[in-house]
Design an enzyme around this catalytic site. Sequence first.
Site, PDB file in Angstrom:
ATOM      1  N   GLY A 353      45.408  38.734  39.866  1.00  0.00           N
ATOM      2  CA  GLY A 353      45.188  38.159  39.420  1.00  0.00           C
ATOM      3  C   GLY A 353      44.068  37.302  38.757  1.00  0.00           C
ATOM      4  O   GLY A 353      44.031  36.741  38.598  1.00  0.00           O
ATOM      5  N   THR A 354      41.960  37.076  38.024  1.00  0.00           N
ATOM      6  CA  THR A 354      40.659  37.068  37.305  1.00  0.00           C
ATOM      7  C   THR A 354      40.827  36.599  35.839  1.00  0.00           C
ATOM      8  O   THR A 354      41.806  36.960  35.223  1.00  0.00           O
ATOM      9  CB  THR A 354      40.071  38.496  37.332  1.00  0.00           C
ATOM     10  OG1 THR A 354      40.023  38.949  38.676  1.00  0.00           O
ATOM     11  CG2 THR A 354      38.713  38.562  36.719  1.00  0.00           C
ATOM     12  N   VAL A 355      39.774  35.944  35.373  1.00  0.00           N
ATOM     13  CA  VAL A 355      39.781  35.626  33.946  1.00  0.00           C
ATOM     14  C   VAL A 355      38.504  36.173  33.326  1.00  0.00           C
ATOM     15  O   VAL A 355      37.441  36.115  33.926  1.00  0.00           O
ATOM     16  CB  VAL A 355      39.884  34.108  33.655  1.00  0.00           C
ATOM     17  CG1 VAL A 355      41.251  33.576  34.057  1.00  0.00           C
ATOM     18  CG2 VAL A 355      38.777  33.305  34.322  1.00  0.00           C
ATOM     19  N   SER A 372      36.899  34.888  39.222  1.00  0.00           N
ATOM     20  CA  SER A 372      38.153  35.315  39.833  1.00  0.00           C
ATOM     21  C   SER A 372      38.317  34.781  41.239  1.00  0.00           C
ATOM     22  O   SER A 372      37.352  34.645  41.993  1.00  0.00           O
ATOM     23  CB  SER A 372      38.190  36.849  39.883  1.00  0.00           C
ATOM     24  OG  SER A 372      39.272  37.316  40.660  1.00  0.00           O
ATOM     25  N   MET A 435      39.868  42.276  32.601  1.00  0.00           N
ATOM     26  CA  MET A 435      40.054  41.862  33.988  1.00  0.00           C
ATOM     27  C   MET A 435      41.261  42.579  34.580  1.00  0.00           C
ATOM     28  O   MET A 435      42.016  43.230  33.885  1.00  0.00           O
ATOM     29  CB  MET A 435      40.202  40.348  34.069  1.00  0.00           C
ATOM     30  CG  MET A 435      41.320  39.749  33.219  1.00  0.00           C
ATOM     31  SD  MET A 435      43.010  40.101  33.714  1.00  0.00           S
ATOM     32  CE  MET A 435      43.065  39.336  35.314  1.00  0.00           C
TER      33      MET A 435
END
Length: 535
Positions: A353, A354-355, A372, A435
Site C-alpha cells: 500500500g 505508497t503514494v 509510504s 508506486m
Amino acid sequence: MKYDAHYYPSASRRMVTFGSRGMVATSQALGSQVGMQILQQGGNAVDAAIAVAAALTVVEPNSNGLGSDAFAIVWVNGKLHGLNASGPAPQAATIEAIRAQGHDRIPDHGLLPVTVPGAPAAWVALSERFGKLSFADLLAPAIAIAESGFPVSPVVSQLWEEACADYRRYDDDVFKPWFATFAPKDRAPRPGERWSAPDHARTLRAIAESHGRALYQGELAERIDAFIREHGGLLRREDLAAFQPEWVDPISTRYRSHDIWEIPPNGSGLIALQALGILERLGEEGRDPVETLHRRIEATKLAYMDGKRYITERDAMQPSVEQLLADDYLLARAGLIGEQALDPRHGNPIKGGTVYLATADGDGNMVSFIQSNYMGFGSGVVIPGTGISLQNRGCSFSLDPEHANVLAPGKRTYHTIIPGFITRDDEAVGPFGVMGGYMQPQGHVQVITAMLEDRLNPQAALDLPRWKWTEGRTVEVEPHFPDHLAQALARRGHRIVKTTHSTGFGRGQIILRDSSSGVLCGGTEPRSDSAVLPW
C-alpha cells in the site's frame, strides 16, 4: 440514487493532459487540487509537492501518513537533486533483541518493524532549500481537509477495509489505537462517506508551527517514545532527535538516447536501471510484441535477482552500484536472455500500500516525490491522540548475519519506494513513478519502455495492461491483459497467472516537458482515484 462505486462494466478513456504554467499529478483528486492551489498562490513545484504530500497523508491514509518515509528527485534551476528521507532502525534494534522476543524474522506488524519516520523531515528539508512560500502555508490545506472532512474515494475505501481485516487477526492492545482512529465504527469508511481526522489535523499544525521539531524533538516525540516503551517496542526519542534526511546524487543509466535517474541505494531504483541497461544492450526491439514482452520480463527478472541479493545501505553494498551498472556486466546479463523463460539467479559483477506524485511549474522546476507506510497503513500502530500511523519498513531487514540487508542499529533497510526522472542532453524531460511495493521497479521499466520504445504518450503508457514477475518463471498479469499475448508467453515457458483485480499492479503519475515550447504533458493512473490538473 443507489450505485456501486467499484462497478464499471464499460472501459473508461482518459486523454493525455496538457498545460503550460504548471501541472500536478497525484493518486487523489483532492491532493491534485491542493497542489494546484499552491502553484496559483505563487508557490513553485517544490512547494506544491510538499503541500500535496501533506494532504495525501489525510486523504489516502491507507498508503502513507505522518509516520512514513520519503524520497524525492528535484529539478531546480537546471540541476538534479536527490533526497533520501528514509529513517534508520532504532539504536536498540539488534538481531539479539528481536530473537529475544521469540522471532526468527522481523514481524510484518506491531512495534518491532517500526523505524524512524522520515517524511515530515523531507517536507522541511525541501521547503528550506527550494521553497518559496512559508512552511505553514504549505501544510494549511491538509490541516483544513483533516478538520472539515472529505468524502472517501473508492480505491482508498477498498484498501482501508482490507487493512481492517488484516489487523483484526491480532489480539494485542497495541493495535487498539489504530481501530479507535481509523475504524471507530469497526469498519472502514465506505466510498463517498465523509471522514474527518481531528487528531491528524492537530499533529499537522504542530509540525507546521515547529518546522517539524515537534515530531522529532518535542511533545510528539515524547508521546511516541512513551507509547512504544509501554508496549515493548524499540524506537526511542533519541532515535527521532538524531534523524536528518540525506541529500544524494541520483544515479542513472542510458536508455534510447535518454538518461533515466533514480535515487541510489538503499532505494531499489537500481533494479529499474539494471533492467533498462540490459534492454539497451539487447538493442532496438522489433515488431514482434511477444518477443518484446519476453525480453522486458526477462531483463526485469535478472535485475530483480541482483537487487534482492545485494541492495542495502550504499556504503555497505558489495558489489557496488558502479559494478552492477557496468557495461560489461550488463552485456553479460543480457546474454543470458534467450527464447525461453529463465529461472533467474543473481549474478556476481565483482572481478577477482505508497503514494507517488509529480509536480511542475511554469519556470521549468519539476519534482518526483514518493512517500509510504510500506504495507498499507504500515505497522498497524497509531500513537493515541495524534493520528500518527507508524510505518513497518523494518520488516524488510534480514536476521541472517550473512545477508547484505542484515539488521543493524541505525541502518537503513532495502527500500521499495523509488521516484524516477528523465533527462535528455542535460535538459529535464520530466518526473515519473509507479508506486506499489515490489511492483515499483517493474512499473518503472514498463512505463519507460512504453514511452521511449513504443512511443506512447504518458497517459497511454500508464493505461497499458501490466505484468508483474513474482518468482521463478511466474508472471502475474492484469484481468484485461490480452489472452493471445498471455498464451504466447506461456509457450515460451512463462507461468502466466491472470489476476481478478488490478490493485497489486502499482499506481503511477507522469509529467513531461517540451524543452522548446515549455508545454507540459501529463498522465495519471487509471487504477486509482487519481487526477492530473494542468494550469
